[in-house]
Design a protein around this motif. Structure first.
Motif, PDB file in Angstrom:
ATOM      1  N   ARG A  30     -31.609  -5.979   1.120  1.00  0.00           N
ATOM      2  CA  ARG A  30     -32.522  -7.073   1.518  1.00  0.00           C
ATOM      3  C   ARG A  30     -31.962  -7.900   2.676  1.00  0.00           C
ATOM      4  NH1 ARG A  30     -34.663  -4.355  -2.954  1.00  0.00           N
ATOM      5  NH2 ARG A  30     -36.705  -5.209  -3.467  1.00  0.00           N
ATOM      6  N   TYR A  69     -29.661   1.303   5.573  1.00  0.00           N
ATOM      7  CA  TYR A  69     -30.578   0.344   6.187  1.00  0.00           C
ATOM      8  C   TYR A  69     -30.551  -1.002   5.455  1.00  0.00           C
ATOM      9  CZ  TYR A  69     -35.085  -1.135   8.231  1.00  0.00           C
ATOM     10  OH  TYR A  69     -36.082  -1.795   8.888  1.00  0.00           O
ATOM     11  N   ARG A  70     -30.369  -2.082   6.181  1.00  0.00           N
ATOM     12  CA  ARG A  70     -30.440  -3.472   5.685  1.00  0.00           C
ATOM     13  C   ARG A  70     -29.410  -3.832   4.603  1.00  0.00           C
ATOM     14  NH1 ARG A  70     -36.420  -5.497   4.628  1.00  0.00           N
ATOM     15  NH2 ARG A  70     -35.194  -7.347   4.121  1.00  0.00           N
ATOM     16  N   GLY A 140     -42.589  -0.558   5.689  1.00  0.00           N
ATOM     17  CA  GLY A 140     -42.231  -0.619   4.271  1.00  0.00           C
ATOM     18  C   GLY A 140     -42.348   0.727   3.597  1.00  0.00           C
ATOM     19  N   LEU A 143     -37.706   5.446   2.611  1.00  0.00           N
ATOM     20  CA  LEU A 143     -37.071   5.790   3.881  1.00  0.00           C
ATOM     21  C   LEU A 143     -36.883   7.306   3.957  1.00  0.00           C
ATOM     22  CD1 LEU A 143     -34.397   2.952   3.817  1.00  0.00           C
ATOM     23  CD2 LEU A 143     -36.361   3.104   5.350  1.00  0.00           C
ATOM     24  N   TYR A 352     -38.398  -0.174  -5.953  1.00  0.00           N
ATOM     25  CA  TYR A 352     -37.982  -1.315  -5.141  1.00  0.00           C
ATOM     26  C   TYR A 352     -36.475  -1.555  -5.220  1.00  0.00           C
ATOM     27  CZ  TYR A 352     -42.952  -2.136  -4.950  1.00  0.00           C
ATOM     28  OH  TYR A 352     -44.293  -1.977  -4.728  1.00  0.00           O
ATOM     29  N   TYR A 354     -34.029  -0.179  -3.527  1.00  0.00           N
ATOM     30  CA  TYR A 354     -33.332  -0.207  -2.232  1.00  0.00           C
ATOM     31  C   TYR A 354     -34.217  -0.608  -1.067  1.00  0.00           C
ATOM     32  CZ  TYR A 354     -29.946   2.713  -4.791  1.00  0.00           C
ATOM     33  OH  TYR A 354     -29.046   3.215  -5.689  1.00  0.00           O
ATOM     34  N   VAL A 355     -35.474  -0.921  -1.330  1.00  0.00           N
ATOM     35  CA  VAL A 355     -36.362  -1.334  -0.238  1.00  0.00           C
ATOM     36  C   VAL A 355     -37.256  -2.469  -0.702  1.00  0.00           C
ATOM     37  CG1 VAL A 355     -36.497   0.824   1.091  1.00  0.00           C
ATOM     38  CG2 VAL A 355     -38.001   0.503  -0.875  1.00  0.00           C
TER      39      VAL A 355
END
Ligand SMILES: Cc1cc2nc3c(=O)[nH]c(=O)nc-3n(C[C@H](O)[C@H](O)[C@H](O)COP(=O)(O)O)c2cc1C
Length: 370
Positions: A30, A69-70, A140, A143, A352, A354-355
């Motif tokens: 996040r 990512y992030r 969103g 990935l 949700y 990891y994203v």
């Protein structure tokens, strides 16, 4: 069920943990696309601050060791400022938080490092695939997945640079307000890659014998303890795991070698991932926990598929001093209250994990709100 052992206090390097429930490190992705922690992360951790200790999600010490990512980093001032907000939120909520220091080594996809080849102890690829960064029009969702690549075998200079990155990460963790650091030497990342014989085929001072394969970890510890006192340092290991192409010729001996190093440095705790039931990873045929316990006099944190009753029994039998919980913390911000009162646990929505933003992250309600 009283769970008296799990809910008894514990001294950890002068910090008094009010209970022996540890929040295991959980990558939740996040942070910003520049790997800067945000206010939402502070809210998430503060919701969970009544555990004995929070170990932060894996946090990259170097951009070249960041391949997800992030995820947050801790190599620059913006990231330190972001973390300051998170640690303040946890402290304001009465909690304690260590930073998990991370370098992914061979598991970094070139996509994250401008197409460069990742580095590792030997030119052997990890097994499997991982999440690549999304295309620029990403809005969103899941990935794309890509296989791990063959890394470049690290030179002496590469090794020195990564060790320095850990040293800087430790300094930055203190600037960011963390109460201590956990060195991530588990789950197939760079330190584990040096430790385990499957991923380390070097024939210099960093490969071959156990003394040589543990050298990188010892040097990382030396760099980290230049700023963070050993009494505020933990190490996380998973010597019996063979995920992502890992594996060791003798996991018990490896675990003992790490336990001896931990003992010699006088670190606060060892965090052993060794599941009591298969699920997140396979339950080992020959657990190493007793061998670690025999050599290491500091706090031993055990992890892997525990519930409250199993954790309490483990501590009551003096097999470990504390137990960490990973997946149960995703959907149960009030895990301590739920276990203490024998309330049922909510199940996480892994879509949700990891994203995403708030959904599946900060919006799980405590039991009393149901
Ligand atoms: C979503 C997710 C993210 C994770 N991220 C990390 C991490 O950043 N660092 C780490 O050492 N382990 C990580 N793990 C492993 C957990 O810390 C823990 O070892 C694992 O979930 C097993 O414990 P449990 O049975 O209590 O869930 C992660 C696990 C999950 C499910």
């Amino acid at each position: 069920m009283s769970l008296d052992s799990l809910f008894s206090p514990l001294d950890l390097g002068g910090l008094t943990l009010p209970n022996r429930v540890i929040m295991a490190p959980l990558t939740r992705a996040r942070a910003s696309v520049d790997n800067v922690p945000c206010a939402l992360m502070g809210q998430y951790y503060a919701q969970r601050a009544d555990c004995g200790l929070i170990v932060s999600e894996a946090t990259a010490v170097d951009p070249f060791g960041m391949g997800w990512y992030r995820v947050p980093g801790i190599w620059n001032d913006d990231q330190v400022r972001g973390w300051q907000g998170v640690t303040a939120a946890v402290h304001d909520a009465g909690g304690r938080i260590f930073a998990q220091l991370w370098h992914m080594g061979r598991l970094v996809l070139p996509d994250y490092i401008a197409g460069a080849q990742p580095i590792g102890p030997s030119a052997i690829a990890g097994v499997g695939e991982t999440m690549a960064p999304p295309s620029p029009d990403y809005s969103g969702g899941f990935l794309p997945m890509k296989p791990y690549v063959v890394p470049r075998e690290m030179t002496a200079e590469d090794i020195a640079q990564v060790i320095e990155a850990y040293g800087r990460g430790a300094v930055n963790a203190l600037r960011a307000g963390f109460d201590g650091v956990e060195i991530h030497a588990a789950n197939g990342y760079i330190i584990d890659q040096f430790l385990q014989s499957n991923s380390n085929h070097r024939n210099d001072a960093y490969g071959g014998s156990l003394a040589n394969r543990t050298r990188f970890l010892r040097e990382v510890l030396e760099a980290v303890t230049r700023s963070v006192p050993a009494s505020r340092v933990g190490i996380r290991i998973s010597p019996t795991s063979d995920r992502k192409g890992m594996g060791d010729e003798n996991p018990g001996a490896l675990a003992e070698a790490v336990a001896q190093i931990a003992q010699d440095f006088g670190i606060a705790y060892l965090h052993l991932i060794e599941p009591i039931a298969s699920g997140f990873m396979e339950k080992p045929e020959n657990p190493v926990i007793d061998r670690v316990r025999a050599l290491f006099g500091g706090v031993l944190v055990q992890n892997g598929s525990f519930d409250g009753a199993a954790a309490d029994a483990c501590i009551a039998a003096s097999k470990a001093d504390a137990v960490s919980f990973g997946r149960p913390y995703i959907a149960n911000p009030d895990l301590v209250t739920r276990m203490r009162n024998s309330l049922p646990l909510a199940q996480p929505n892994f879509d949700y994990a990891y994203v995403g933003e708030e959904k599946g992250y900060t919006d799980y309600p405590p039991a009393h709100a149901n």
